[in-house]
Design a protein around this motif. Sequence first.
Motif, mmCIF file in Angstrom:
data_model
loop_
_atom_site.group_PDB
_atom_site.id
_atom_site.type_symbol
_atom_site.label_atom_id
_atom_site.label_comp_id
_atom_site.label_asym_id
_atom_site.label_seq_id
_atom_site.Cartn_x
_atom_site.Cartn_y
_atom_site.Cartn_z
ATOM 1 N N LYS A 965 0.827 -1.213 0.000
ATOM 2 C CA LYS A 965 0.000 0.000 0.000
ATOM 3 C C LYS A 965 0.860 1.262 0.000
ATOM 4 O O LYS A 965 0.488 2.284 -0.593
ATOM 5 N N ARG A 966 2.021 1.184 0.657
ATOM 6 C CA ARG A 966 2.920 2.345 0.619
ATOM 7 C C ARG A 966 3.429 2.581 -0.805
ATOM 8 O O ARG A 966 3.504 3.721 -1.267
ATOM 9 N N GLU A 1002 -2.818 6.852 1.652
ATOM 10 C CA GLU A 1002 -2.711 5.724 2.596
ATOM 11 C C GLU A 1002 -3.899 5.668 3.538
ATOM 12 O O GLU A 1002 -4.299 4.579 3.990
ATOM 13 N N LYS A 1006 -5.436 1.849 3.884
ATOM 14 C CA LYS A 1006 -5.200 1.067 5.090
ATOM 15 C C LYS A 1006 -6.501 0.542 5.681
ATOM 16 O O LYS A 1006 -7.568 1.129 5.510
#
Length: 1011
Positions: A965-966, A1002, A1006
């Motif tokens: 995800k980063r 993010e 998340k």
Amino acid sequence: MPSSENGTSSSTDLLEARIPGAFPGVSRLSISTHQTLSQALHARRAEYTKPRNVRIKIGTWNVAALKGTEKDVAGWFVGGKGVEESIAGFGIGNPTSKSDKSRENVAEQEARSFKYGPTIPKHDDGAVPGEDEIGLYALGLQEIVDISSPAEALRPYTDPTVSNRFKSSLEEALPDGYQLVAEQQLVGLLLLIYASPAVHPHVNSVSTTSVGTGLMGYMGNKGAVTTRIVLGETTRLVFINAHLAAGADRAALERRNWDASQISSRTRFDSIVDGMGVSQVSGECLGEEDFAFWFGDLNYRLEGMPGDDVRRLLTRHTRDLDPPDSEGPFSTSSKSSDSSASSIAPPSDFSNPKGPDLNAVPLPPELDPASLQTTISSLLPHDELRQQQRAGKAFHDGWNEGPIQFLPSYKYDVGKVGVFDSSEKKRCPSWCDRILYRTRAAKLRHETKEREQEQARIMDEEMKSKGIDHAGDDEEVLYDYDPDTDGDTYDEYDENPEPEPEAVLTKEGFQDEILLEYYSAHMRVLSSDHKPLDAVFGLKYDAVIPELKAAIHQEVARELDRQENEGRPTITVVVDRPAGSASLENKDTPDTNYDGVDFGDVQFAKPKRRNITIANTGRVPATFGFTDRPVEEGQSPGTFPPWLSVTFDKQPDKPDKSSTDTLHQQYTLDPADVLNIELRLKIEMIDLVRNLNEGTATLEDILVLRVHDGRDHFLPIRGHWLQSAFARSINKLIRIPEGGIRKLQHQKPACDEGVKWSAPRELFRLTEAIEDLTERTLADWDMTGHGSDRAPWQHNAGWPFTKDARYPADSALETTLANVYEVLDCDHSFDKAFGLEVTPMQRLEVLAETLLEFLKSLQDGIVTQDIWRQLEDGIVGREKSKQQLSADEERLWTLEVLSSTPNHNVSFVLITSMLQRVANEIANASKPDPKTPRSSVDLPASPQVSIRRRTLSKVPDVAIRQLIKRNYATLFADAMFRAADTDKMKDKEKAVRKERMIRILELFLKEEDDS
């Protein structure tokens, strides 16, 4: 004013030319550069020229601003009348009466000279050729107005009233068909030139000008008017009518010389234009002509001669012309009383006390002490003009004069034939009025002599500098003068009773001849204190026959063109035209009638190729290469437009391995050799796509193929742009109906058209396809296992949005991407873009790349500049106040800001939701075996951002999800956000800004168990 028969003048030139004595402007007509053609044509001049003969009559008269002079000008100049044969001049023979009536005698003539009619004697048949015997008449008059009047001399314009009277008198007397060739007036100076019907068609390139040398050295009360004409396109003639400074002192003499030098140096003529309208010479000066005639009141006097003595001496030859009852100073009644005052003894009459010897042989005039000729010979050594010529101070550069065999032309009592100035001033008679002439040959002889004298002077100085002095009587004479070999001496009087024509090689290379036939004064013209002079010249010249010249010119031009073509390198450019190739929507059918390279339909990112063949079709090697093309405003400079590249199937002449510039290379082909070139067009610059969509740019240009020593070849290129959904704004994309941008038939979507979608349809299709293909790819991998290979997501945390090392990078991928772009533009199924051999994984990677390219191409972005400014201001404010929000609160705040632009908000949620689901699925597929120790778990590489492992969760599967995800957030931050002034920020500020964008993304990627 200055004029040119074949040329034109600007308004400024015409205005300046009206100022008396103005400097003539230099013509700006260009000079022909076809020297080879001119030389070849000149070599055949004998084929288009024909010898012609013309008589030129030059006349000069100072009319002293007296009324009635215009009534005499036609009689003496056109009719040749008013000559007293007994004191006539060169070329005048015994009179032969052509009429039954005898000519009026002097007494009768003088008695009626003031009765407002012509003063020329009646029944005068004329002693000088005139009427239709003359081909060119050139008359120069002086003082047609009172030049002593400041008001007259300083007039800014010339009153034509007076000159028209003289013109009318001449034109009434001239035979039918004579036409005025040139007319020029400068205050009191008037120059008129007329041509006969036979000569006028051969006169061209007429240019008239004037030079003032009077008051302040510039005004026109003294100076000259000048005309240049070209006869038969071969012979340059110049006519100068001058009036130089008056006065008998030394200062006046020097001023006359200065006037003459100013006229010579300041006279300029217009360009010479030949019969075919080609300018041959620009701005000719005096001295470049073939024949020049300088005439007028030059005002040179008899230097150091007492006026009374000269009058007394000359009166011996004029007293028989005076009427018996004349009361003039030299009449019969006064002759004895003044004879004792003479310091010059009159010639002896050699009378025989026993009476004349009738059997004696008459003495020739030049040997008879009592003859007029002897008297003239005794006075001419004192003539200032001849003295200045000998001294090299004026008229010494080739100017000649006919034999002076007539009385001085100045000064006489008005109304009298032979009575010299009887006023209180009693001026000394002088030959003030003169007619000089110069040939090109004489001018060249003078220049040669000057060069030789200068070389002798330099050599003499060199000898003296070496200590060799030949001034002593006993020393050797180094340089001796021999009049037989070193040049002619000046003869005081050179009578040539049978003159021979002088041969002259003209500037154009033709052989002409000139002969002075007559030079005389018209003593019996009584209306001015000057006696008029005229001279008749016979000129034989070669005249161009225009019809023959035009025919030979064409023949020579064809021959030279043939020779040049055979010797010049010649290439032929052939454009290969494809029959047509299929695309998803259109048939690529270039226009076969287009004289250039037609790429047909052009779409975003899809390359198009065309071939051209260059063949050397000449007889010599040809060296060529592409050169910088002409560009209009807004176009990119250079050899090729930025969307075109070129490759050759041959190495250049001098390949430079260190240089990457292959565009300006030169190639050489031998005769019959060929060279193939491939032109490749590809549109991939987003700015260009935007301009093409909006119609502010076109796919049209011209390539320039330059052949060394040959002609340039211009190769047009063009393509037809197919509209694309890329490089548009969300506001426009949501208005595109189902069927895609192509359904609008290449029209731009109108902003007032209704909204069709909540977000661009392209985003819906791409995100849905990526989610579906991600599931299929993961499922296929689980089923097949792929042996020992690791899955791409296991070693690349940015996959499928970051290219894997195994990602294909060949032409097949290029074609596939272009097909996907076209599928989006046409709203077709993605299956049309892929072949059956393309796996779901490969499709996923291509669509993932397409999504990123599409997002980057959006004009406004998913998060616009205005929305980002609000988001960034809020983040900065919380950072400064050290306020912290929970993840849920920050997500709600972000969505609230985005809600001001609903379509962007929907697009943002659509993309982040897709990324979250794809990331979770890939993370779940990447879970390590629970039995593997945590320290032994290999995390996938992080290609988009460097992350320290200690910052990640200690739980391996959570750490993998964090990495993915980063990487996604980092990658999509550049594609989705638009921010202003980023280019003005420092690197550290840019990094901080990007970190804020990543943090926002993010938030939406998340989940609670990711931390």
